[in-house]
Design a protein around this motif. Structure first.
Motif, PDB file in Angstrom:
ATOM      1  N   PRO A 351       0.833  -1.225   0.000  1.00  0.00           N
ATOM      2  CA  PRO A 351       0.000   0.000   0.000  1.00  0.00           C
ATOM      3  C   PRO A 351       0.858   1.261   0.000  1.00  0.00           C
ATOM      4  O   PRO A 351       1.893   1.305   0.670  1.00  0.00           O
ATOM      5  N   LEU A 352       0.471   2.238  -0.781  1.00  0.00           N
ATOM      6  CA  LEU A 352       1.236   3.477  -0.890  1.00  0.00           C
ATOM      7  C   LEU A 352       0.729   4.484   0.136  1.00  0.00           C
ATOM      8  O   LEU A 352      -0.482   4.707   0.246  1.00  0.00           O
ATOM      9  N   MET A 353       1.623   5.057   0.895  1.00  0.00           N
ATOM     10  CA  MET A 353       1.255   6.085   1.869  1.00  0.00           C
ATOM     11  C   MET A 353       0.911   7.368   1.126  1.00  0.00           C
ATOM     12  O   MET A 353       1.738   7.881   0.373  1.00  0.00           O
ATOM     13  N   TYR A 401      -1.490   1.059  -4.762  1.00  0.00           N
ATOM     14  CA  TYR A 401      -0.530   0.026  -4.364  1.00  0.00           C
ATOM     15  C   TYR A 401       0.717   0.090  -5.263  1.00  0.00           C
ATOM     16  O   TYR A 401       0.634   0.552  -6.409  1.00  0.00           O
ATOM     17  N   LEU A 402       1.819  -0.419  -4.715  1.00  0.00           N
ATOM     18  CA  LEU A 402       3.018  -0.669  -5.542  1.00  0.00           C
ATOM     19  C   LEU A 402       3.239  -2.176  -5.596  1.00  0.00           C
ATOM     20  O   LEU A 402       3.012  -2.866  -4.597  1.00  0.00           O
ATOM     21  N   ARG A 403       3.637  -2.659  -6.732  1.00  0.00           N
ATOM     22  CA  ARG A 403       3.995  -4.084  -6.838  1.00  0.00           C
ATOM     23  C   ARG A 403       4.958  -4.273  -8.024  1.00  0.00           C
ATOM     24  O   ARG A 403       5.004  -3.418  -8.915  1.00  0.00           O
ATOM     25  N   GLY A 445      -6.990   0.938  -6.791  1.00  0.00           N
ATOM     26  CA  GLY A 445      -7.849   0.026  -6.026  1.00  0.00           C
ATOM     27  C   GLY A 445      -8.579  -0.973  -6.910  1.00  0.00           C
ATOM     28  O   GLY A 445      -9.023  -2.022  -6.427  1.00  0.00           O
ATOM     29  N   GLU A 446      -8.729  -0.650  -8.191  1.00  0.00           N
ATOM     30  CA  GLU A 446      -9.395  -1.603  -9.077  1.00  0.00           C
ATOM     31  C   GLU A 446      -8.393  -2.455  -9.856  1.00  0.00           C
ATOM     32  O   GLU A 446      -8.758  -3.170 -10.786  1.00  0.00           O
TER      33      GLU A 446
END
Lengths: 479, 479
Positions: A351-353, A401-403, A445-446
């Protein structure tokens, strides 16, 4: 000075082993070779300042008596004598071979340390012409090119071998005539060691049945091969200098993460022989002392160099070589650079702050985010690096998010029109495969990809006059 | 295409032995190797245009049957077949070895001539991996550096060896499976030849007792050594190009009197390995086919290069190397240049024709003389070369003679003041020792030296206002 001493002196002068007045640590096992070495060095008119080094191996019952013999000879001739004992833990090694390798390594380390401590300029070893012949024959049987066939070098750094041009027989004759005492090493007779089998079996047989004078011929082979090595070493030295990994002391220094990062194009210009020697030098500068290289390894490396991108080969001693588009990396498999294959590719989604700082795994870097007003936008979009994203917050869904990238990932990159595979973009941007793990994807988020940090944002991020809320991301890499 | 054919094709491609459609002369002895070579080349999809070459050695009773076998195989497959017979005179050679060497030489010469006549681009030979291994082992035992250990080259000029990476065993298996006929060469079994003793005795013994897989290791050694040779050959090629003796076809051309005249300074800058290879190339380009070089020869040559001026060494094959101040000459001893040590130094005294032309011995040149009036003197003495003397006929005694210098010769040179040794003048003028014989002395009827032609006249020759009769000498050298 008698004929034997003259012959030793000639070799010393030919290979410039000593300068007059040198401080020399003489390695003396107590066997006939090293006793003669010491006796001759005492006689030779070079005003050498000698000290004796002995390692008590504690491997055989006679070890204590040998140490005694060496110490009393030194004392009788008023020479300083330094005796080290092999530590107990070495004796717990499994198997004869590893014990011998380990003992050899410790012996050299202790000699080096003693020489350093005493400020000795040279270390003299007792290897002689028959050792040379046996080494050359052994190397030939196990399959060696000129590097191996060069045998034992007369001079390597501060190590010198003044007896390398006299035979075992001449040494024995001198020892008897000079009334020296020495210890017989019973292990020299055991036929179990390959070297002893060569000495007592194969060499006499070959001289008898196939080639009288074989010993002389093999010493010539060693000499010619040493001359060839000189030429190849010069060429290799030039390359290492260009690559900035050769230090003034002649040692090699890794230039990246404990390994060597070298240009593929430069490798491809080198003849195979130079590639092979170069590879071996880089390898042995990194590998553990008991690591070995066989023909298949250099062969695999040469294929790697001219082969396709993204391949890697495992090498002895835990080393790894990786071929990328433009670079080749050689180092310990545990030390592959942060962009390397050892960065876990399955972290996240993280999750990205927002706003705040998010630390990426494996020390890759940090991503900072903040909200911007319209006045904080850059004056021109050309100044914006691919490591900075400006996102229109109305065009994606929180949370972000980061991935890492996954096979099949695709998105519509800003300014390129139409959906593209992430892989295609990497290829177009010429980013080496192994570095791609260090370009994290930003997803919303999607699950929609909003861009690849460091490469390009998605079309969704486009800031227009209608954008009301702008999120700024800055990816700072640490590696 | 089966596995064996695929393996041969792989070697052909790796070493770029053929281009598609090449015209290839296949050397077929009738033994299993060359029969398989021919059969495989017929199968391989390279559209090669094959012709068969066979040499009837007439050395063994089976020779005629072998020629028959080859001819009928070729005819059955509609391949042109060219059979040569070894001339009778070869059979009169003394001793087995010289006969084998001579036969080999003739075989290659006839193959070359046949290929030339037919316009064949390649000549294919049947050497295989075990031949390679035996060659490497044999060379090792007789003392070879990397040049020898490289063994048999896969490609040398238009000669190619497509079977060099398959073993004798694989060849036999293929021959049986393909139902080929071949002739057994009984001489392959005779242990008298060193090669046969290695094949049937030493190699199996070493594999059994010392190194399983030795054959593979020796082939690796050969490959690595070939790679090293490539590097050294490049360096040597650069030097030969600088010296202007390398022709566009890669052959060497002597640059002086059938030998090589090369600069000492350039030799001294080269590493020993390059000197040794260079020496061998120059040597073998001049030497008879059965000449050999041992380590002692290249060793003597290297010493000659860095040793004192005026030394010479005799080499196998009737060659001679001579070291002068600035040049080094290598060639047949019978062809040493006119200034060389083979010019008789004891000719003369030779009466000088006045006026007229005197021819010097050994094709050195001619001396012309004529009487001059005062008006024929040169406008300035600075234009006069040392090859022209103007002599005041009142200051010497007729008849005049020419003769070579002798130890102890001295005279008072014009303009130098005082008596000098001829030798000192040569040294001061930096004229190499071997060239000095080509500078004849002019002596008068009383034995006084009137000068050295090409170097300097004596003070007696000085022309003054009082000189009434002036004799003019002009020495034209032919070499």
């Amino acid at each position: 000075m008698d004929a034997f001493e003259g012959k030793v002196l000639a070799a010393i002068q030919r290979y410039q082993m000593f300068s007059a007045g040198n401080r020399v640590l003489v390695a003396v096992s107590g066997g006939v070779d090293s006793m003669v070495l010491l006796a001759v060095l005492m006689k030779i008119p070079l005003r050498l300042r000698l000290a004796v080094f002995h390692l008590n191996h504690r491997l055989r019952p006679e070890s204590e008596a040998e140490a005694e013999l060496v110490a009393s000879f030194a004392s009788a001739h008023s020479l300083p004598c330094y005796i080290e004992r092999l530590a107990d833990d070495l004796h717990t090694c499994k198997g004869k071979k590893s014990l011998q390798v380990a003992a050899r390594e410790v012996r050299y380390r202790l000699m080096d340390a003693t020489a350093d401590r005493l400020g000795m300029e040279k270390i003299a070893l007792g290897h002689h012409a028959d050792d040379q012949v046996e080494t050359v024959l052994m190397r030939f049987l196990t399959g060696a090119g000129p590097e191996g066939l060069a045998g034992i070098p007369p001079v390597r750094g501060r190590y010198v071998r003044p007896l390398l041009e006299v035979s075992r027989e001449e040494i024995m004759a001198y020892a008897r005539q000079a009334n020296l005492s020495w210890a017989e090493d019973a292990s020299n007779q055991k036929p179990v060691y390959l070297r002893n089998r060569l000495r007592h079996g194969l060499l006499p047989y070959l001289e008898e049945e196939y080639q009288p004078g074989l010993r002389g011929r093999l010493r010539e082979t060693a000499l010619i091969c040493r001359e060839w090595i000189e030429v190849l070493e010069d060429l290799v030295g030039e390359v290492l200098q260009r690559w900035g990994v050769l230090q003034p002391d002649g040692k090699l220094a890794p230039n990246r993460e404990g390994g060597y990062l070298t240009p593929v194009a430069a490798w491809l210009e080198l003849p195979p022989a130079v590639q092979r020697v170069l590879f071996r030098r880089l390898f042995f500068s990194l590998a553990p002392a008991d690591a070995y290289l066989e023909f298949i390894h250099s062969e695999a490396f040469l294929r790697l160099v001219k082969g396709p991108t993204g391949k890697e080969i495992n090498l002895p001693g835990g080393l790894l070589a990786v071929k990328e588009e433009t670079v080749l990396w050689l180092g310990l498999a545990t030390a592959v650079p942060v962009w390397g294959s050892k960065v876990p590719e399955d972290w996240g989604p993280l999750p990205l702050m927002v706003p705040g700082t998010t630390v990426l795994p494996a020390n890759q870097g940090v991503v900072e985010t903040k909200w911007l007003g319209r006045g904080d936008l850059p004056p021109t979009w050309e100044q914006v690096s691919p490591f900075e994203f400006y996102l229109d917050a109305d065009r994606f869904t929180f949370p972000l998010y980061l991935r890492p990238r996954r096979p099949g990932d695709r998105f519509t990159p800003l300014g390129l029109g139409g959906s593209k595979k992430v892989k295609e973009l990497f290829i177009a941007a010429k980013i080496p495969r192994l570095q791609r793990a260090a370009y994290p994807l930003l997803v919303d988020g999607e699950g929609r990809v909003l861009g690849v940090l460091g490469l390009r944002p998605a079309a969704q991020s486009k800031i227009t006059v209608e954008s009301r809320r702008v999120l700024y991301l800055n990816y700072r890499r640490l590696s």
